[in-house]
Design a protein around this motif. Structure first.
Motif, PDB file in Angstrom:
ATOM      1  N   LYS A 149       0.836  -1.201   0.000  1.00 48.90           N
ATOM      2  CA  LYS A 149       0.000   0.000   0.000  1.00 48.90           C
ATOM      3  C   LYS A 149       0.870   1.249   0.000  1.00 48.90           C
ATOM      4  O   LYS A 149       1.954   1.267   0.573  1.00 48.90           O
ATOM      5  CB  LYS A 149      -0.915   0.017   1.240  1.00 48.90           C
ATOM      6  N   THR A 150       0.397   2.287  -0.638  1.00 49.26           N
ATOM      7  CA  THR A 150       1.125   3.548  -0.648  1.00 49.26           C
ATOM      8  C   THR A 150       0.643   4.481   0.447  1.00 49.26           C
ATOM      9  O   THR A 150       1.108   5.607   0.555  1.00 49.26           O
ATOM     10  CB  THR A 150       0.962   4.248  -2.004  1.00 49.26           C
ATOM     11  N   HIS A 151      -0.305   4.016   1.254  1.00 47.77           N
ATOM     12  CA  HIS A 151      -0.826   4.829   2.343  1.00 47.77           C
ATOM     13  C   HIS A 151      -0.206   4.368   3.652  1.00 47.77           C
ATOM     14  O   HIS A 151       0.051   3.184   3.852  1.00 47.77           O
ATOM     15  CB  HIS A 151      -2.346   4.673   2.465  1.00 47.77           C
ATOM     16  N   LYS A 186     -11.222   4.858   1.489  1.00 46.88           N
ATOM     17  CA  LYS A 186     -10.659   5.826   2.413  1.00 46.88           C
ATOM     18  C   LYS A 186      -9.610   5.171   3.320  1.00 46.88           C
ATOM     19  O   LYS A 186      -9.769   4.027   3.736  1.00 46.88           O
ATOM     20  CB  LYS A 186     -11.760   6.460   3.271  1.00 46.88           C
ATOM     21  N   TYR A 187      -8.569   5.947   3.601  1.00 51.25           N
ATOM     22  CA  TYR A 187      -7.528   5.550   4.536  1.00 51.25           C
ATOM     23  C   TYR A 187      -7.419   6.643   5.592  1.00 51.25           C
ATOM     24  O   TYR A 187      -7.564   7.832   5.285  1.00 51.25           O
ATOM     25  CB  TYR A 187      -6.181   5.409   3.826  1.00 51.25           C
ATOM     26  N   ALA A 198       2.508   8.569   1.375  1.00 54.50           N
ATOM     27  CA  ALA A 198       2.668   8.917   2.779  1.00 54.50           C
ATOM     28  C   ALA A 198       2.702  10.432   2.963  1.00 54.50           C
ATOM     29  O   ALA A 198       3.399  11.147   2.252  1.00 54.50           O
ATOM     30  CB  ALA A 198       3.965   8.297   3.315  1.00 54.50           C
ATOM     31  N   GLY A 199       1.932  10.912   3.926  1.00 53.90           N
ATOM     32  CA  GLY A 199       1.920  12.341   4.220  1.00 53.90           C
ATOM     33  C   GLY A 199       1.081  13.173   3.278  1.00 53.90           C
ATOM     34  O   GLY A 199       1.073  14.403   3.378  1.00 53.90           O
ATOM     35  N   ASN A 200       0.349  12.556   2.361  1.00 53.62           N
ATOM     36  CA  ASN A 200      -0.503  13.281   1.426  1.00 53.62           C
ATOM     37  C   ASN A 200      -1.940  13.194   1.925  1.00 53.62           C
ATOM     38  O   ASN A 200      -2.586  12.154   1.817  1.00 53.62           O
ATOM     39  CB  ASN A 200      -0.379  12.677   0.022  1.00 53.62           C
ATOM     40  N   PHE A 201      -2.460  14.285   2.472  1.00 50.79           N
ATOM     41  CA  PHE A 201      -3.751  14.236   3.135  1.00 50.79           C
ATOM     42  C   PHE A 201      -4.848  14.887   2.305  1.00 50.79           C
ATOM     43  O   PHE A 201      -4.607  15.831   1.553  1.00 50.79           O
ATOM     44  CB  PHE A 201      -3.646  14.886   4.511  1.00 50.79           C
ATOM     45  N   VAL A 202      -6.059  14.370   2.492  1.00 51.57           N
ATOM     46  CA  VAL A 202      -7.179  14.778   1.653  1.00 51.57           C
ATOM     47  C   VAL A 202      -7.704  16.148   2.044  1.00 51.57           C
ATOM     48  O   VAL A 202      -8.021  16.976   1.204  1.00 51.57           O
ATOM     49  CB  VAL A 202      -8.308  13.731   1.741  1.00 51.57           C
TER      50      VAL A 202
END
Length: 212
Positions: free
Chosen positions: A27-29, A40-41, A74-78
């Protein structure tokens, strides 16, 4: 990865701070909760703060706090805001020392109202996304030092499968909590400190008598 901390054998309630699980092989999350049905993550870190509470007398577990929704990477928030999370589990099996797992014979899913596990996640005033529980047949929730997907066998790892419900309709996806946990030390009650101080005072008096 978080090392296991000790706690008093008499303690009936254990509290853990939840941290994201470092599962990035597939996973990239980075996430602590994955809800496939809604794509959603969610991160327990990065501004979020969630606590798992376990009571080894009532055999009940709750997860409460706030999470940040992740996008791919990682670290990319919606969004800048946080989601509320409320999830509870009853009738778990005590493994001792603050660890537990679900009972396999009690699993059911009926809209999140009649099973052992139920709850919701919600962003602001929007409609909540309900979380139910995986059907019976296997352990659906566990907190243990099992080193799940982690090389360090001393890590406290939580994992649990949930089935989401929304407006009375169950989705077909299965989703999971997957996190590491850090035990929050329980402070000694005021009465305990007074008792220790009393013992200390007796020791001083005894030494003074010996000198006299």
């Amino acid at each position: 990865m978080v090392a296991i901390s000790g706690s008093s054998a008499m303690a009936a309630t254990y509290k853990y701070k939840l941290l994201d699980h470092p599962e990035r092989a597939t996973k990239t999350h980075e996430y602590g909760l994955r809800v496939d049905a809604y794509s959603k993550y969610f991160s327990f870190e990065n501004g979020g703060h969630a606590i798992l509470t376990y009571n080894d007398e009532t055999f009940e577990v709750s997860i409460k706090g706030q999470m940040r929704e992740n996008a791919a990477g990682a670290g990319n928030f919606v969004s800048p805001g946080l989601w509320d999370v409320h999830y509870s589990i009853s009738n778990v099996y005590d493994l001792g020392g603050g660890f537990f797992q679900s009972r396999t014979d009690k699993g059911s899913a009926d809209g999140g109202s009649g099973g052992n596990g139920s709850g919701y996640i919600q962003y602001g005033d929007n409609a909540p996304l309900a979380l139910g529980q995986k059907n019976a047949g296997s352990i659906y929730f566990e907190l243990d030092d099992d080193g799940h997907r982690l090389a360090d066998k001393t890590a406290i790892v939580g994992r649990g499968w949930v089935n989401p419900w929304f407006q009375g309709v169950q989705t077909t996806s299965t989703n999971d909590f997957l996190f590491t946990a850090e035990l929050i030390p329980t402070p000694l009650p005021a009465a305990g400190w007074l008792l220790l101080a009393g013992f200390g005072g007796l020791g001083v008096m005894k030494r003074r008598r010996k000198k006299a």
